[in-house]
Write a protein that holds these residues in place. Structure first.
Motif, PDB file in Angstrom:
ATOM      1  N   ALA A  37       0.849  -1.181   0.000  1.00 58.58           N
ATOM      2  CA  ALA A  37       0.000   0.000   0.000  1.00 58.58           C
ATOM      3  C   ALA A  37       0.889   1.237   0.000  1.00 58.58           C
ATOM      4  O   ALA A  37       2.049   1.171   0.420  1.00 58.58           O
ATOM      5  N   PRO A  38       0.373   2.375  -0.467  1.00 62.56           N
ATOM      6  CA  PRO A  38       1.180   3.602  -0.508  1.00 62.56           C
ATOM      7  C   PRO A  38       1.752   3.939   0.860  1.00 62.56           C
ATOM      8  O   PRO A  38       1.035   3.947   1.858  1.00 62.56           O
ATOM      9  N   LYS A  40       3.692   2.204   2.677  1.00 60.46           N
ATOM     10  CA  LYS A  40       3.919   1.048   3.542  1.00 60.46           C
ATOM     11  C   LYS A  40       4.895   0.073   2.891  1.00 60.46           C
ATOM     12  O   LYS A  40       5.130   0.119   1.690  1.00 60.46           O
ATOM     13  N   GLU A  41       5.454  -0.814   3.718  1.00 65.37           N
ATOM     14  CA  GLU A  41       6.359  -1.824   3.193  1.00 65.37           C
ATOM     15  C   GLU A  41       5.588  -2.941   2.498  1.00 65.37           C
ATOM     16  O   GLU A  41       4.420  -3.182   2.793  1.00 65.37           O
ATOM     17  N   ARG A  42       6.271  -3.623   1.600  1.00 63.65           N
ATOM     18  CA  ARG A  42       5.667  -4.774   0.938  1.00 63.65           C
ATOM     19  C   ARG A  42       5.512  -5.902   1.953  1.00 63.65           C
ATOM     20  O   ARG A  42       6.439  -6.199   2.705  1.00 63.65           O
ATOM     21  N   GLU A  43       4.346  -6.513   1.972  1.00 57.62           N
ATOM     22  CA  GLU A  43       4.089  -7.579   2.941  1.00 57.62           C
ATOM     23  C   GLU A  43       3.580  -8.839   2.268  1.00 57.62           C
ATOM     24  O   GLU A  43       2.876  -8.767   1.254  1.00 57.62           O
ATOM     25  N   ALA A  88      -4.291  -2.118  -2.165  1.00 58.61           N
ATOM     26  CA  ALA A  88      -2.839  -2.163  -2.365  1.00 58.61           C
ATOM     27  C   ALA A  88      -2.540  -2.613  -3.783  1.00 58.61           C
ATOM     28  O   ALA A  88      -3.434  -3.065  -4.510  1.00 58.61           O
ATOM     29  N   MET A  89      -1.271  -2.506  -4.146  1.00 56.37           N
ATOM     30  CA  MET A  89      -0.786  -3.160  -5.358  1.00 56.37           C
ATOM     31  C   MET A  89      -0.397  -4.572  -4.954  1.00 56.37           C
ATOM     32  O   MET A  89       0.351  -4.755  -3.985  1.00 56.37           O
ATOM     33  N   ALA A 119      -0.740  -5.833  -9.736  1.00 55.90           N
ATOM     34  CA  ALA A 119      -2.141  -5.589 -10.094  1.00 55.90           C
ATOM     35  C   ALA A 119      -2.779  -4.787  -8.963  1.00 55.90           C
ATOM     36  O   ALA A 119      -2.686  -5.175  -7.792  1.00 55.90           O
ATOM     37  N   GLN A 120      -3.412  -3.677  -9.324  1.00 53.06           N
ATOM     38  CA  GLN A 120      -3.995  -2.801  -8.313  1.00 53.06           C
ATOM     39  C   GLN A 120      -5.344  -3.340  -7.850  1.00 53.06           C
ATOM     40  O   GLN A 120      -6.189  -3.714  -8.668  1.00 53.06           O
ATOM     41  N   VAL A 121      -5.529  -3.374  -6.535  1.00 48.69           N
ATOM     42  CA  VAL A 121      -6.811  -3.725  -5.934  1.00 48.69           C
ATOM     43  C   VAL A 121      -7.246  -2.552  -5.062  1.00 48.69           C
ATOM     44  O   VAL A 121      -6.500  -2.119  -4.195  1.00 48.69           O
TER      45      VAL A 121
END
Length: 125
Positions: A37-38, A40-43, A88-89, A119-121
């Protein structure tokens, strides 16, 4: 090399469902879904390997399900009862190693070699 292509993203209302797909150019031992998410870290969201082991983040347990079809080299993420915080992406990731054999590695992006473009959700309340 492995090419990964995600599809199925889009906009959905809270409480709805969405299914993401990730097509791979070849099968690998471990595949996973991550999200970012903008700001934020990738999880890690969920992962699956070739002996059927699965892992998922506590935040999506009971709502998201990862599965795969080796015949067509596609990994799916079925997202049910989505929430605005799921916005998030979403990225598909893959690696030839057996990551799920180590309980603390599956949700670290550093252990995955191959990545899709995302892919954007977007979940609206």
């Amino acid at each position: 090399q492995v090419q990964l292509v995600e599809s199925g993203g889009g906009s959905v209302q809270a409480g709805g469902s969405l299914r993401l797909s990730c097509g791979a150019s070849r099968n690998t031992n471990t595949m996973a879904w991550f999200r970012q998410a903008p700001g934020k870290e990738r999880e890690g969201v969920a992962a699956i390997d070739n002996v059927g082991r699965k892992k998922s983040a506590d935040s999506v347990k009971g709502r998201f399900t990862i599965s795969k079809d080796d015949a067509v080299k596609i990994v799916y993420l079925q997202m049910n009862n989505v929430k605005p915080e799921d916005t998030a992406m979403y990225y598909c990731a893959a690696d030839d190693s057996w990551i799920l054999g180590y309980s603390d590695r599956w949700n670290s992006s550093a252990h995955y070699t191959y990545w899709g473009q995302g892919a954007q959700v977007t979940v609206s309340s």
